[in-house]
Motif scaffolding. Structure first.
Motif, PDB file in Angstrom:
ATOM      1  N   TRP A  64      -9.274 -10.354  -9.550  1.00  0.00           N
ATOM      2  CA  TRP A  64      -9.770  -9.441  -8.540  1.00  0.00           C
ATOM      3  C   TRP A  64      -9.096  -9.672  -7.206  1.00  0.00           C
ATOM      4  O   TRP A  64      -9.157  -8.888  -6.318  1.00  0.00           O
ATOM      5  N   GLN A  65      -8.415 -10.800  -7.098  1.00  0.00           N
ATOM      6  CA  GLN A  65      -7.685 -11.023  -5.814  1.00  0.00           C
ATOM      7  C   GLN A  65      -6.438 -11.850  -6.059  1.00  0.00           C
ATOM      8  O   GLN A  65      -6.505 -12.937  -6.664  1.00  0.00           O
ATOM      9  N   TYR A  70      -2.966  -8.073  -3.659  1.00  0.00           N
ATOM     10  CA  TYR A  70      -4.062  -7.098  -3.667  1.00  0.00           C
ATOM     11  C   TYR A  70      -5.405  -7.806  -3.680  1.00  0.00           C
ATOM     12  O   TYR A  70      -5.479  -9.013  -3.972  1.00  0.00           O
ATOM     13  N   ASP A  71      -6.499  -7.051  -3.412  1.00  0.00           N
ATOM     14  CA  ASP A  71      -7.839  -7.505  -3.724  1.00  0.00           C
ATOM     15  C   ASP A  71      -8.734  -6.302  -4.052  1.00  0.00           C
ATOM     16  O   ASP A  71      -8.479  -5.181  -3.585  1.00  0.00           O
TER      17      ASP A  71
END
Lengths: 425, 224
Positions: A64-65, A70-71
């Motif tokens: 997720w990160q 990205y996150d």
């Protein structure tokens, strides 16, 4: 302030070209920046699409990160947050202990009834480096262009203006009194200069014609005046022989005679001037100045009852190749002036050494500008006995043979110096 | 003595005629080329005074015509053109003398008389006035049979006055006669006064005084 055309041209180029180049560079930089931003935005969006696709296909089982990449956060964005637009941010790197500039873009996406905020990151450092490199290259090329333009301009100007400079040189050495015709090339390779040469050639032809007419006018006028002068003179001679001439009438006749003689003399001198101008003294011979000078001095001593004290140092070294009549006129005019414009109990010094004749005489200062002294009818004093043409004649003869003559006044002495040019004649 | 004057300026022609008539010449004057030819063909003249610029032809043509027809009349050219070349052209065509305008009548008179003497050896070579005698060939002057020693200028001056005897000769004419073109360079007539003073003194010493009179500062007159 007047400068050469080439200098002025270069100056213009050097002032305006850098300015233009500066404006161009700014425009270029702005455009470069805009395009970069656009590209960053595209890349961020592409990254977002890729990550979202991977997220859906793996049903949320991805990281997720990933810092700097990205996150993904579950939830909805606050109403103030700007979505789908690149924003500046910084990320702290623990290994280098530095903040690095990044661009981020946050998008609001939904999957299985849940809302997610996907933010993608991209480093700004590379882009700013690219911008700097591109901009420096551009500046270098522009500077090179500037130098090239100035150099080429200078070179081509020199080449292009050559016919003009040639024409100028010829026009500058043109002397109307020498009665020469001027030939300028009709074909220079440049239409404007062809026209200029054509115009100058035509102009000089007209000047020569006008000058010739004027010279002929003076000569013809002088000739025409001889006959009426002869009539007056003959009538005066008959008049003085009339019986019963009274003293009063005699005085009147005397005045008329003097005036008429002065007129005749002036006319003769004008004619002589015209003839010198018309090159009517082509015969030349080698003349010893000393010999002429001695003869003239002896003549003057005979002619005058009272003459200023003359001391002469004459070296027999100067010979010139000239017309004997004219050199006689030249020297006797100078000596006559020294006698006529002297003071009572005055002095005259005459020195003839190698190619230089110096005649000095005492006398009151001139009332006329010394530069105008050699012009026609300019008199230094208001003596009615003189014609005001003597020195004009001297000047004319000196011009003819390229002798240099100059005058100065110092401590009560008038000095006239003639430099005979050996090469002349 | 027969004299023909060819001059188109009536005023000047009259002056010349008047002057020479008083000198006991038989004078005729014409103003055109055509009438001059007519006169020359009909009569013989001792001397012709010829102007070059005539309305219907050149005086030089007249001179050529004269010489081609073997007429040896003496010719004195009077012309407004006084340059050396003009003089040479005139003299080469057979003129005996050349006088540039404006000239003095006394000078023209002296030239004509000299020409006639040269050409015809008339009046021998003696000029006389009263008890003054001048021998042109020997260049001697005697006064009451006593020789008078003169300088060249004084001698020339005396000849000039004798040629123009009984007439007032202006000082300008004298200056030009003695010094020619040089006279232009002499704005004062000092030298005429001094030459004349010396001449008078020398003549007076030999008893020929009172021959030369000064006329109101205008000029001089040699007469009895």
């Amino acid at each position: 302030m007047n400068r050469r055309l080439l200098q002025r041209n270069t100056r213009f180029l050097l002032i305006w070209l850098p300015l233009v180049l500066l404006i161009c560079s700014t425009a270029f930089y702005t455009m470069l920046l805009k395009h970069t931003h656009h590209m960053q935005e595209k890349q961020l969006l592409l990254k977002q699409t890729n990550i979202w696709n991977a997220f859906i296909s793996r049903s949320g089982h991805i990281d997720w990160q990933v810092p700097g990449e990205y996150d993904i956060i579950e939830g909805t964005a606050s109403p103030q947050a700007k979505l789908n637009a690149p924003l500046d941010t910084v990320i702290y790197y623990t290994d280098s202990k530095q903040l690095h500039p990044f661009k981020k873009l946050t998008g609001h996406l939904s999957w299985n009834g849940k809302s997610y905020l996907v933010t993608t990151y991209i480093s700004s450092t590379e882009f700013s480096h690219l911008i700097i490199k591109v901009f420096v290259s551009e500046a270098f090329i522009l500077a090179l262009l500037l130098i090239a333009i100035v150099v080429i301009n200078r070179k081509s100007s020199g080449l292009l203006w050559k016919p003009f400079l040639n024409t100028m040189e010829k026009v500058n050495t043109f002397e109307v009194t020498r009665n020469e015709s001027l030939t300028l090339p009709a074909e220079t390779g440049t239409t404007e200069f062809n026209e200029l040469n054509k115009a100058i050639t035509a102009l000089i032809a007209r000047i020569n014609t006008a000058y010739l007419n004027q010279k002929q006018f003076v000569e013809n006028a002088s000739h025409e005046m001889q006959t009426p002068l002869a009539i007056i003179r003959s009538k005066l001679e008959l008049l003085i022989n009339q019986p019963g001439l009274t003293e009063k009438n005699a005085a009147l006749i005397g005045d008329i005679t003097t005036a008429n003689d002065r007129l005749s003399q002036m006319n003769r001198t004008l004619l002589l001037l015209a003839k010198i101008e018309n090159n009517q003294f082509p015969e030349t011979e080698t003349v010893e100045i000393a010999q002429i000078l001695k003869k003239i001095l002896a003549d003057f001593k005979n002619h005058y009852e009272e003459i200023p004290l003359i001391s002469a140092t004459i070296e027999n070294t100067t010979t010139v190749h000239v017309n004997r009549v004219l050199i006689d006129v030249l020297i006797s005019n100078l000596i006559k002036n020294a006698i006529e414009h002297n003071q009572p109990k005055g002095n005259i010094n005459i020195a003839l050494s190698k190619n230089t004749l110096l005649i000095e005489n005492t006398g009151p200062a001139l009332s006329v500008n010394p530069h105008e002294l050699f012009e026609r009818f300019k008199k230094g004093s208001h003596q009615t006995k003189t014609t005001g043409l003597g020195l004009a004649l001297v000047k004319q003869i000196c011009n003819l043979y390229q002798f240099k003559v100059n005058y100065n006044y110092n401590d009560g002495w008038h000095r006239v110096m003639v430099k005979f040019d050996e090469a002349a004649g | 003595m027969k004299l023909l004057v060819v001059e188109d300026e009536t005023s000047l022609l009259q002056s010349i005629l008047e002057y020479f008539t008083q000198e006991d010449f038989l004078c005729e004057g014409v103003g055109t080329f055509a009438t001059a030819i007519e006169k020359i063909e009909t009569f013989n003249y001792d001397c012709i005074i010829l102007d070059i610029n005539l309305p219907d032809g050149s005086g030089l043509k007249l001179l050529q015509y004269l010489r081609q027809n073997k007429k040896d009349d003496g010719v004195v050219i009077i012309s407004a053109r006084g340059s050396l070349e003009d003089r040479i052209t005139g003299l080469n065509l057979g003129a005996d003398d050349y006088l540039a305008k404006p000239f003095h009548l006394s000078e023209l008179n002296a030239r004509v008389k000299a020409l006639i003497r040269r050409k015809y050896a008339q009046g021998a070579s003696m000029l006389e006035l009263g008890n003054l005698q001048l021998d042109l060939l020997a260049r001697t002057v005697t006064c009451n049979k006593q020789p008078v020693v003169l300088t060249k200028n004084e001698y020339d001056l005396l000849v000039y006055l004798l040629n123009n005897k009984n007439r007032v000769v202006s000082k300008q004419a004298i200056a030009e006669h003695i010094y020619g073109d040089q006279a232009d360079n002499m704005p004062s007539f000092d030298f005429v006064y001094s030459q004349m003073k010396n001449l008078k003194r020398k003549l007076k010493e030999k008893g020929c005084d009172e021959l030369i009179q000064t006329v109101y500062g205008l000029g001089y007159k040699l007469s009895l």
